[in-house]
Write a protein that holds these residues in place. Structure first.
Motif, mmCIF file in Angstrom:
data_model
loop_
_atom_site.group_PDB
_atom_site.id
_atom_site.type_symbol
_atom_site.label_atom_id
_atom_site.label_comp_id
_atom_site.label_asym_id
_atom_site.label_seq_id
_atom_site.Cartn_x
_atom_site.Cartn_y
_atom_site.Cartn_z
ATOM 1 N N MET A 94 0.834 -1.208 0.000
ATOM 2 C CA MET A 94 0.000 0.000 0.000
ATOM 3 C C MET A 94 0.870 1.260 0.000
ATOM 4 S SD MET A 94 -2.971 -1.280 2.620
ATOM 5 C CE MET A 94 -3.696 0.319 2.822
ATOM 6 N N MET A 95 1.941 1.232 0.770
ATOM 7 C CA MET A 95 2.841 2.386 0.804
ATOM 8 C C MET A 95 3.515 2.592 -0.554
ATOM 9 S SD MET A 95 4.436 1.816 4.603
ATOM 10 C CE MET A 95 5.618 3.151 4.460
ATOM 11 N N ALA A 96 3.960 1.499 -1.162
ATOM 12 C CA ALA A 96 4.593 1.591 -2.479
ATOM 13 C C ALA A 96 3.586 2.053 -3.527
ATOM 14 C CB ALA A 96 5.189 0.239 -2.860
ATOM 15 N N ARG A 97 2.356 1.600 -3.416
ATOM 16 C CA ARG A 97 1.297 1.986 -4.355
ATOM 17 C C ARG A 97 1.049 3.488 -4.298
ATOM 18 N NH1 ARG A 97 -0.352 0.423 -8.905
ATOM 19 N NH2 ARG A 97 -1.437 2.293 -9.422
ATOM 20 N N ARG A 98 1.016 4.044 -3.103
ATOM 21 C CA ARG A 98 0.833 5.500 -2.954
ATOM 22 C C ARG A 98 1.989 6.252 -3.605
ATOM 23 N NH1 ARG A 98 -2.059 7.589 2.270
ATOM 24 N NH2 ARG A 98 -1.096 9.415 1.372
ATOM 25 N N GLU A 99 3.192 5.721 -3.441
ATOM 26 C CA GLU A 99 4.374 6.327 -4.051
ATOM 27 C C GLU A 99 4.269 6.305 -5.577
ATOM 28 O OE1 GLU A 99 9.161 5.727 -3.576
ATOM 29 O OE2 GLU A 99 7.849 4.807 -2.083
ATOM 30 N N ASP A 143 2.829 1.262 -11.426
ATOM 31 C CA ASP A 143 3.111 0.415 -10.271
ATOM 32 C C ASP A 143 4.505 0.728 -9.757
ATOM 33 O OD1 ASP A 143 2.821 -1.556 -8.315
ATOM 34 O OD2 ASP A 143 2.163 -3.086 -9.724
ATOM 35 N N ALA A 144 4.848 0.118 -8.627
ATOM 36 C CA ALA A 144 6.166 0.307 -8.019
ATOM 37 C C ALA A 144 6.838 -1.039 -7.818
ATOM 38 C CB ALA A 144 6.028 1.022 -6.680
ATOM 39 N N LEU A 145 8.118 -1.088 -8.076
ATOM 40 C CA LEU A 145 8.922 -2.270 -7.815
ATOM 41 C C LEU A 145 9.391 -2.230 -6.370
ATOM 42 C CD1 LEU A 145 11.165 -2.162 -11.015
ATOM 43 C CD2 LEU A 145 9.261 -3.716 -10.594
ATOM 44 N N LEU A 146 9.278 -3.344 -5.674
ATOM 45 C CA LEU A 146 9.769 -3.445 -4.305
ATOM 46 C C LEU A 146 11.065 -4.234 -4.317
ATOM 47 C CD1 LEU A 146 6.481 -3.323 -4.081
ATOM 48 C CD2 LEU A 146 7.005 -3.711 -1.704
ATOM 49 N N THR A 147 12.018 -3.791 -3.525
ATOM 50 C CA THR A 147 13.333 -4.418 -3.504
ATOM 51 C C THR A 147 13.671 -4.911 -2.115
ATOM 52 O OG1 THR A 147 14.399 -2.295 -3.067
ATOM 53 C CG2 THR A 147 14.185 -2.951 -5.371
ATOM 54 N N ASP A 148 14.673 -5.801 -2.057
ATOM 55 C CA ASP A 148 15.173 -6.233 -0.756
ATOM 56 C C ASP A 148 16.268 -5.267 -0.308
ATOM 57 O OD1 ASP A 148 17.517 -6.926 -2.108
ATOM 58 O OD2 ASP A 148 17.139 -9.080 -2.019
ATOM 59 N N GLY A 149 16.881 -5.541 0.816
ATOM 60 C CA GLY A 149 17.899 -4.655 1.367
ATOM 61 C C GLY A 149 19.123 -4.483 0.485
ATOM 62 N N ARG A 150 19.336 -5.399 -0.452
ATOM 63 C CA ARG A 150 20.487 -5.297 -1.371
ATOM 64 C C ARG A 150 20.114 -4.654 -2.699
ATOM 65 N NH1 ARG A 150 22.361 -11.341 -1.318
ATOM 66 N NH2 ARG A 150 20.127 -11.513 -1.503
ATOM 67 N N GLY A 151 18.841 -4.244 -2.831
ATOM 68 C CA GLY A 151 18.409 -3.598 -4.067
ATOM 69 C C GLY A 151 17.924 -4.557 -5.131
ATOM 70 N N ALA A 191 1.386 -4.274 -6.877
ATOM 71 C CA ALA A 191 0.101 -4.888 -7.224
ATOM 72 C C ALA A 191 0.205 -5.860 -8.396
ATOM 73 C CB ALA A 191 -0.937 -3.815 -7.548
ATOM 74 N N ALA A 192 1.037 -5.555 -9.348
ATOM 75 C CA ALA A 192 1.113 -6.355 -10.574
ATOM 76 C C ALA A 192 1.996 -7.576 -10.399
ATOM 77 C CB ALA A 192 1.662 -5.493 -11.718
ATOM 78 N N ASN A 193 1.836 -8.517 -11.302
ATOM 79 C CA ASN A 193 2.753 -9.649 -11.390
ATOM 80 C C ASN A 193 3.916 -9.214 -12.264
ATOM 81 O OD1 ASN A 193 1.227 -11.524 -9.879
ATOM 82 N ND2 ASN A 193 -0.105 -11.821 -11.623
ATOM 83 N N LEU A 194 5.091 -9.567 -11.878
ATOM 84 C CA LEU A 194 6.294 -9.162 -12.593
ATOM 85 C C LEU A 194 6.863 -10.355 -13.347
ATOM 86 C CD1 LEU A 194 8.421 -6.928 -13.068
ATOM 87 C CD2 LEU A 194 9.612 -7.793 -11.057
ATOM 88 N N PHE A 195 7.072 -10.189 -14.647
ATOM 89 C CA PHE A 195 7.644 -11.218 -15.495
ATOM 90 C C PHE A 195 8.871 -10.631 -16.180
ATOM 91 C CE2 PHE A 195 3.175 -12.199 -15.176
ATOM 92 C CZ PHE A 195 3.157 -13.570 -14.975
ATOM 93 N N VAL A 196 9.928 -11.414 -16.267
ATOM 94 C CA VAL A 196 11.152 -10.988 -16.926
ATOM 95 C C VAL A 196 11.557 -12.086 -17.897
ATOM 96 C CG1 VAL A 196 13.596 -10.426 -16.611
ATOM 97 C CG2 VAL A 196 11.920 -9.645 -14.934
#
Length: 142
Positions: free
Chosen positions: A101-106, A114-122, A129-134
């Motif tokens: 929700m916080m990332a969505r507001r951003e 949408d916003a990509l969420l990362t771990d502590g190492r980036g 919200a979306a599904n991410l495919f690469v």
């Protein structure tokens, strides 16, 4: 170790129930949300060894996204205000959507889809919200 929940339906019964849900709602292109939870409440963090589980599913018509997103892609941002859940928790789909929700507001504030969420190492873990495919070297990853 995962949560160790015993689902009340086997794979066949689950598939049949979802098909019935789609057919009854006349939604061949549907958004479906499935929630598995314990029946009854418990106090604190204790969980009885044998607790009955329930599956709740709902669907609504999927209207799709803007056509331009399919042909030209959509704008994404890397969320700065949140770090996704710890790696052990990141593999569990839960109903705790606070970081999303916080990332969505951003993303909304930046005019992004949408916003990509990362771990502590980036490292990218997921979207808000979306599904991410690469596609990398001809292989599809999600």
């Amino acid at each position: 170790m995962q949560l160790g929940l015993d689902l009340p339906l086997d794979e066949y019964a689950f598939s049949r129930a979802l098909t019935q849900l789609i057919n009854r709602n006349k939604t061949p292109d549907a958004y479906i949300r499935i929630t598995v939870s314990a029946i009854g409440a418990s106090m604190g963090m204790e969980r009885p060894r044998q607790i009955p589980m329930q599956v709740v599913a709902f669907c609504r018509p999927f209207a799709g996204k803007p056509a331009k997103w399919y042909s030209h892609g959509a704008k994404l941002i890397v969320a700065e205000s949140v770090i996704a859940d710890q790696p052990r928790l990141a593999t569990i789909k839960s109903t705790n959507y606070l970081s999303k929700m916080m990332a969505r507001r951003e993303a909304d504030a930046a005019g992004a889809a949408d916003a990509l969420l990362t771990d502590g190492r980036g490292h990218v873990l997921e979207c808000s919200a979306a599904n991410l495919f690469v596609v990398r070297s001809g292989r599809l990853y999600t």
